[in-house]
Design an enzyme around this catalytic site. Structure first.
Site, short mmCIF file in Angstrom:
data_model
loop_
_atom_site.label_atom_id
_atom_site.label_comp_id
_atom_site.label_asym_id
_atom_site.label_seq_id
_atom_site.Cartn_x
_atom_site.Cartn_y
_atom_site.Cartn_z
N SER A 1 0.85 -1.19 0.00
CA SER A 1 0.00 0.00 0.00
C SER A 1 0.88 1.24 0.00
O SER A 1 2.04 1.18 0.45
CB SER A 1 -0.89 0.02 1.25
OG SER A 1 -1.57 1.27 1.37
N TYR B 1 -1.93 -0.92 10.11
CA TYR B 1 -2.00 -1.17 8.67
C TYR B 1 -0.75 -0.67 7.98
O TYR B 1 -0.14 -1.37 7.15
CB TYR B 1 -3.24 -0.47 8.11
CG TYR B 1 -3.47 -0.69 6.63
CD1 TYR B 1 -4.09 -1.85 6.18
CD2 TYR B 1 -3.09 0.26 5.70
CE1 TYR B 1 -4.31 -2.06 4.82
CE2 TYR B 1 -3.30 0.07 4.34
CZ TYR B 1 -3.92 -1.09 3.91
OH TYR B 1 -4.13 -1.29 2.57
#
Length: 264
Positions: free
Chosen positions: A140, A153
């Site tokens: 990401s 995350y």
């Protein structure tokens, strides 16, 4: 038809980027194992209805036994393994460091980082047996720098980027390439509420406005990059993390200028 006769596993394929990738792999001739905790059979059924080849399996990407079962299914059904797209992941919410429980942090790392580790550990030897192939990991832009996800995350996705680099080196000589894609804001189950709210409020034009393309991405746009990295078109691409974010990560925060206008 870049993937004719190729045995392919896609995790997190019940929806979003994984579903789009599994569908595209199959449409280009791939024999796809569709793996997810929820929705795998629906994706596989849609692929079969389109006249392509798919098997479904319910699995937890961060569970070693489940990963081994998934790889065994690909090998038993399609004669081996050529490509693995370790895409499954969870968001872990948006709590800051001081409001994040250790149990939540551990769970995000288990799925998002241990999952890709297991895919490489157990998938790479099977791919090497077939003469080589590719592993693609979903990282990401949150793993590149702060500001795009929660602490858990973001840390997990930073780990995925490094894992791609380390594993590419440790697989030297195997002809197994390992790369990662780094999505920006993409309309998936993880972000659907953001897109739905924006549409209902008549503000969809504001979604993704911080990147130069000024929009969010659709899952197929990420899936196509994953397919490129899995294909022979990317035969000399290895150990890389490719940002697919509309240009978001290309700059530090600055005051935006409109196209065609110059500063005084």
């Amino acid at each position: 038809m870049r993937f004719t006769g190729k045995s392919i596993i896609v995790t997190g394929a019940g929806s979003g980027i994984g579903r789009a990738a599994a569908t595209l792999f199959a449409a280009e001739g791939g024999q796809v194992v569709v793996a997810d905790k929820v929705g795998a059979e629906a994706t596989a059924a849609a692929i079969r209805e389109a006249g392509h080849t798919a098997q479904a399996i319910e699995m937890d990407a961060g569970n070693e036994e489940d990963v081994l079962r998934t790889i065994a299914l690909a090998c038993d059904s399609f004669g081996g393994l050529d490509i693995m797209f370790a895409n499954a992941g969870i968001s872990g919410g948006m709590a800051n460091i001081f409001n994040t429980d250790v149990s939540l942090f551990s769970e995000v790392l288990r799925v998002n980082l241990i999952g890709p580790f297991l895919a490489i550990k157990h998938g790479a030897p099977r791919i090497a047996e077939r003469g080589g192939g590719a592993i693609i990991l979903t990282a990401s832009v949150a793993g590149i720098r702060s500001g795009a996800g929660s602490p858990a995350y973001s840390a997990s996705k930073a780990g995925v980027i490094n894992l791609a680099q380390v594993s590419a080196q440790q697989l030297s000589g195997s002809n197994v390439r390992v790369n990662a894609i780094c999505p920006g804001l993409t309309e998936t189950g993880m972000t659907q509420s953001v897109f739905d709210y924006a549409r209902e409020a008549g503000k969809i034009d504001r979604v993704g406005r911080l990147n130069p393309l000024r929009r969010g991405a659709q899952p197929e746009e990420l899936a196509k990059v994953a397919l490129f990295l899995a294909s022979d078109d990317a035969s000399y691409v290895n150990g890389q993390a490719v940002a697919v974010d509309g240009g978001l990560s290309s700059s530090h925060p600055v005051t935006k200028q409109e196209y065609g206008r110059t500063s005084a």
